[in-house]
Design a protein around this motif. Sequence first.
Motif: not given
Length: 353
Positions: A46, A79, A221-223
């Motif tokens: 991202d 990520e 991790r995305a979050d």
Amino acid sequence: MDTVTVSNSNRLEYLNDPSPQTLGRSPLEWLERLNGPTVVRVAGRDRSRTRAMATLNHGNEPSGFFALHRWLLEQRTPEVNMLFLLGGVYPAKIPPVLTQRQLPGGRDLNRCFKEPFEGDEGAIAHALLEELRDANPECLLDVHNTSGTGPAFAVTITNDAAHQALTSLFTDRLIMTDLRLGALMEYSEQEVPTVTIECGGAQDDHAHELAYEGLVRYTSRADVLSLEKADWDVAVLRNPIRVELAPEATIEYRLEPTGLADLTLPPDIEHRNFGVVSPDEPLGWVGKKGLSILNAISHNRTENVTQVLRVKDGQVYPAQAIKAFMITTNPAIAKSDCLFYAVKATGDPLFES
């Protein structure tokens, strides 16, 4: 693409998506190749978001640096975009490498992240802050080692779900302080969740592994800012008292006092880290000057040290049950930084504002 650029204007070098050939086979080989404070950028899946991590702000605290080298060698794709800041390269390179907190006669870099940014360390700190402002990261970690042995913990100036979630990537202990020293973690005031991670002792393999495993979680991790995804429940200790030696005071670490030092602490006092010390358990010995050689600093004022410690027959005891941490047996750090921090056994402040 592996690129290396240098900016003389702000004293930083830049590595973009470095290759294994650039990094060398070991952290020490990479350190040898670094010429000064360095910014490493790694592109993520991202590209719209960035996370940041600083390490080696102190040249003798290598766990974060070891973890970063290992992670970069594995050529992982994070990520989100990653920005890594290596501030203390100069002291880290002084032989024997990774033994000097700061340059001889220089300032502690992690006390320089505030105006007026004086001297070489101030210029480096200012340049690193400019990199953060340009990158606009969603969060920031500053990875350190403790000045002595002991369990890992985190420090922040803000206690909320985001800061606890970041802490939980590495540890289940969080120290929340209102004390301002010019540390990088104060970047949290820019509304960017910022946490200092103290991984444990600089010579502790477990600390190196903890730094690596936390870095993998942080980058994969995305979050990382939601508490419901936390790895552990986080115990929060609030506004510790900072116990300091007076500038002219002397200290020794011995099993018994020689009478030559103002303060004598046992060589194994590091084992007290994060344990509760009751009022009838001695911490060490003071000389003829008594407690006058110690200062107790809260976040906004100097406190009465006799409300933290007491003396009986030359021995020093807690004035009440305390939980102490960041205890060091390094006399140079005890003199230049602090002896230890303390809160009540419950984790609450010894002094309420």
